[in-house]
Design a protein around this motif. Structure first.
Motif, PDB file in Angstrom:
ATOM      1  N   UNK A   2       0.837  -1.193   0.000  1.00 40.95           N
ATOM      2  CA  UNK A   2       0.000   0.000   0.000  1.00 40.95           C
ATOM      3  C   UNK A   2       0.873   1.244   0.000  1.00 40.95           C
ATOM      4  N   UNK A   3       0.561   2.164  -0.900  1.00 37.26           N
ATOM      5  CA  UNK A   3       1.271   3.439  -1.015  1.00 37.26           C
ATOM      6  C   UNK A   3       0.572   4.450  -0.116  1.00 37.26           C
ATOM      7  N   UNK A  18      -9.000  15.447  -3.758  1.00 38.91           N
ATOM      8  CA  UNK A  18      -7.778  14.656  -3.850  1.00 38.91           C
ATOM      9  C   UNK A  18      -7.918  13.347  -3.076  1.00 38.91           C
ATOM     10  N   UNK A  19      -8.498  13.433  -1.880  1.00 41.79           N
ATOM     11  CA  UNK A  19      -8.706  12.231  -1.057  1.00 41.79           C
ATOM     12  C   UNK A  19      -9.554  11.209  -1.821  1.00 41.79           C
ATOM     13  N   UNK A  24      -9.543   6.092  -4.588  1.00 48.24           N
ATOM     14  CA  UNK A  24     -10.164   5.251  -5.621  1.00 48.24           C
ATOM     15  C   UNK A  24      -9.189   4.217  -6.180  1.00 48.24           C
ATOM     16  N   UNK A  25      -7.906   4.385  -5.879  1.00 45.52           N
ATOM     17  CA  UNK A  25      -6.893   3.410  -6.298  1.00 45.52           C
ATOM     18  C   UNK A  25      -6.717   2.388  -5.178  1.00 45.52           C
ATOM     19  N   UNK A  26      -6.852   1.115  -5.508  1.00 48.94           N
ATOM     20  CA  UNK A  26      -6.800   0.058  -4.490  1.00 48.94           C
ATOM     21  C   UNK A  26      -5.504   0.022  -3.692  1.00 48.94           C
ATOM     22  N   UNK A  27      -4.406   0.417  -4.308  1.00 45.65           N
ATOM     23  CA  UNK A  27      -3.116   0.314  -3.628  1.00 45.65           C
ATOM     24  C   UNK A  27      -2.654   1.624  -2.997  1.00 45.65           C
ATOM     25  N   UNK A  28      -3.515   2.653  -2.957  1.00 45.26           N
ATOM     26  CA  UNK A  28      -3.177   3.939  -2.351  1.00 45.26           C
ATOM     27  C   UNK A  28      -4.003   4.139  -1.077  1.00 45.26           C
ATOM     28  N   UNK A  29      -3.378   4.754  -0.077  1.00 43.95           N
ATOM     29  CA  UNK A  29      -4.093   5.074   1.153  1.00 43.95           C
ATOM     30  C   UNK A  29      -3.707   6.477   1.611  1.00 43.95           C
ATOM     31  N   UNK A  50       4.766   7.791   1.807  1.00 41.53           N
ATOM     32  CA  UNK A  50       5.504   7.464   0.586  1.00 41.53           C
ATOM     33  C   UNK A  50       5.484   8.655  -0.369  1.00 41.53           C
ATOM     34  N   UNK A  51       4.320   9.337  -0.427  1.00 42.78           N
ATOM     35  CA  UNK A  51       4.143  10.463  -1.357  1.00 42.78           C
ATOM     36  C   UNK A  51       3.479  11.630  -0.636  1.00 42.78           C
TER      37      UNK A  51
END
Length: 141
Positions: A2-3, A18-19, A24-29, A50-51
């Motif tokens: 998870x990013x 933005x949230x 909406x991306x499965x690997x982003x939190x 991470x970002x």
């Protein structure tokens, strides 16, 4: 994997948009939000995302001042400036301060997701219009 993403903008509606996009991306939190530069630095230190997605113009500390401190607080955090400021001096200054990407708020949502994925791979990402303008001006950073 998870990013983790921290969102920094002084406008609550922008942060909410933005949230929603990032989530909406499965690997982003999304691990946090901040409305100014001082709060951003506190949250960076706590969450070590991470970002970091950050606006340039904010109260207290602006985005540029935050960029100059991010790598000391969280060396592995990749940074993307998300701004309305498209003038070359803003872009060049942000990149020289350590931004890994710079995208304009006028771009489509897919560009932000592409920017996140790009900087995570160690690449620099610029909105197409900015990239073309800097190239045409012969500016390298």
């Amino acid at each position: 994997m998870t990013v983790t993403v921290l969102l920094v903008d002084d406008h609550p509606m922008i942060r909410q948009g933005l949230r929603n996009l990032v989530a909406s991306e499965n690997d982003f939190q999304v691990v946090g939000e901040a409305g100014d530069g001082v709060e951003a630095l506190q949250k960076i230190q706590l969450s070590r995302p991470d970002v970091l997605i950050i606006d340039m113009m904010m109260p207290n500390l602006n985005g540029l001042e935050v960029l100059l401190q991010v790598k000391k607080l969280s060396p592995r955090t990749r940074t993307i400036v998300f701004s309305m400021q498209s003038a070359e001096p803003y872009v060049v200054e942000a990149l020289r301060a350590g931004a890994d990407g710079y995208i304009l708020k006028e771009t489509g949502p897919g560009e932000l997701i592409a920017a996140i994925r790009s900087v995570l791979q160690g690449d620099r990402f610029l909105s197409e219009r900015l990239s073309e303008r800097l190239e045409a001006s012969g500016i390298s950073v």
